[in-house]
Design a protein around this motif. Structure first.
Motif, mmCIF file in Angstrom:
data_model
loop_
_atom_site.group_PDB
_atom_site.id
_atom_site.type_symbol
_atom_site.label_atom_id
_atom_site.label_comp_id
_atom_site.label_asym_id
_atom_site.label_seq_id
_atom_site.Cartn_x
_atom_site.Cartn_y
_atom_site.Cartn_z
ATOM 1 N N PHE A 180 -49.292 109.132 48.387
ATOM 2 C CA PHE A 180 -48.292 110.107 48.821
ATOM 3 C C PHE A 180 -48.522 111.442 48.113
ATOM 4 O O PHE A 180 -48.927 111.477 46.954
ATOM 5 C CB PHE A 180 -46.879 109.622 48.445
ATOM 6 N N TYR A 230 -46.076 114.776 47.248
ATOM 7 C CA TYR A 230 -44.761 115.398 47.236
ATOM 8 C C TYR A 230 -44.871 116.791 46.634
ATOM 9 O O TYR A 230 -45.757 117.074 45.840
ATOM 10 C CB TYR A 230 -43.785 114.618 46.349
ATOM 11 N N GLN A 271 -42.168 119.367 44.439
ATOM 12 C CA GLN A 271 -40.884 119.329 43.739
ATOM 13 C C GLN A 271 -40.473 120.743 43.393
ATOM 14 O O GLN A 271 -41.216 121.474 42.718
ATOM 15 C CB GLN A 271 -40.995 118.497 42.451
ATOM 16 N N LEU A 301 -37.589 115.957 45.217
ATOM 17 C CA LEU A 301 -38.941 115.697 45.721
ATOM 18 C C LEU A 301 -38.912 115.629 47.240
ATOM 19 O O LEU A 301 -38.066 114.956 47.822
ATOM 20 C CB LEU A 301 -39.458 114.356 45.196
ATOM 21 N N MET A 335 -44.429 122.487 42.066
ATOM 22 C CA MET A 335 -45.019 121.354 41.359
ATOM 23 C C MET A 335 -45.413 120.333 42.419
ATOM 24 O O MET A 335 -44.576 119.950 43.256
ATOM 25 C CB MET A 335 -43.994 120.761 40.398
ATOM 26 N N LEU A 375 -46.808 116.546 43.215
ATOM 27 C CA LEU A 375 -46.898 115.217 42.626
ATOM 28 C C LEU A 375 -47.549 114.252 43.601
ATOM 29 O O LEU A 375 -47.169 114.182 44.767
ATOM 30 C CB LEU A 375 -45.499 114.694 42.270
ATOM 31 N N PHE A 431 -46.618 107.524 39.813
ATOM 32 C CA PHE A 431 -46.858 108.951 39.943
ATOM 33 C C PHE A 431 -47.935 109.453 38.987
ATOM 34 O O PHE A 431 -48.086 108.965 37.869
ATOM 35 C CB PHE A 431 -45.562 109.728 39.658
ATOM 36 N N GLY A 432 -48.645 110.469 39.449
ATOM 37 C CA GLY A 432 -49.534 111.215 38.583
ATOM 38 C C GLY A 432 -48.743 112.213 37.752
ATOM 39 O O GLY A 432 -47.523 112.349 37.922
ATOM 40 N N PRO A 433 -49.410 112.937 36.849
ATOM 41 C CA PRO A 433 -48.709 113.854 35.946
ATOM 42 C C PRO A 433 -48.250 115.142 36.602
ATOM 43 O O PRO A 433 -47.459 115.889 36.026
ATOM 44 C CB PRO A 433 -49.755 114.153 34.871
ATOM 45 N N GLY A 434 -48.724 115.408 37.816
ATOM 46 C CA GLY A 434 -48.302 116.611 38.527
ATOM 47 C C GLY A 434 -49.257 117.775 38.333
ATOM 48 O O GLY A 434 -49.956 117.880 37.317
#
Lengths: 114, 109
Positions: A33, A35, A37, A43, A88, A90, A105-108
């Motif tokens: 996915f 997203y 933010q 999100l 941001m 994600l 989730f990854g760190p963004g």
């Protein structure tokens, strides 16, 4: 442990540039996915993919495209970056299934478009 | 898709106090999940409660679900400064999750 990595933590681009954000996961998850933010908006789902070369639009796909050529890699592409895409971003992954369970989730990536 | 809403948007408490965050959602869910986000980082899954469950515990976390009111609450007991973060509820009604706007929790030492 699931590991989700994103290619950059911070990115500064100019209006009109083509931007690639890459996400890589090491847990063999089918679903991936993207997203964005934004303050006050939570999100919002841009695109998701449930298999290689498969993609589905989320809530806000306009101005974005995605690519999933390999199971572990999901790329978000901004064809022509605009200032309203400063945000941001994600990436998340999850197991396949009719009912979505946990997402990882990854760190963004914090993107600034000037 | 419709987003749920967390309440309050921001909460400031002293270390040792309990923190309660509420979430209202809009769809008929399969499950509801709570996530935590430290400043500038990704989200981390905390707890999942299924639609046929009413309460769930995990360490200092307690989650309740009231499907008749389409609401959930997250209670963090004996809060610590390290609990300072944003907390999001996420409703799962199909093959995607829908996130609320989050509650920003500050725990003062």
């Amino acid at each position: 442990d699931v590991k989700v990595t994103q290619s950059s933590r911070y990115l500064v681009k100019r209006t009109g540039e083509k931007v690639f954000l890459e996400c890589v996961q090491d847990m063999d998850h089918e679903n991936m996915f993207w997203y964005r933010q934004d303050p006050g908006l939570g999100l919002r789902l841009i695109y998701f993919s449930y298999d290689v070369k498969m993609k589905e639009k989320g809530d806000i796909p306009e101005g974005y495209s995605v690519s999933r050529e390999k199971k572990e890699r999901f790329s978000l592409i901004l064809e022509s970056a605009s200032t309203n895409q400063t945000s941001m971003y994600l990436c998340a992954t999850g197991l396949a299934g009719g009912y979505q369970e946990t997402q990882y989730f990854g760190p963004g990536t914090r993107l600034l478009v000037l | 898709s419709q987003q749920g809403e967390e309440d309050p948007q921001a909460l400031s408490i002293q270390e040792g106090e309990n923190a309660t965050m509420n979430c209202s959602y809009k769809t008929s869910i399969n499950n509801l999940q709570w996530y935590r986000q430290n400043s500038g980082r990704g989200l981390v899954h905390l707890i999942l409660i299924r639609s046929n469950e009413r309460e769930k515990h995990s360490g200092r976390l307690r989650v309740t679900l009231d499907t008749s009111k389409k609401s959930s609450s997250l209670l963090i007991t004996a809060s610590r400064a390290a609990d300072t973060a944003s907390y999001f509820c996420s409703e799962n009604a199909g093959n995607m999750l829908t996130f609320g706007g989050g509650t920003r929790l500050m725990v003062k030492p």
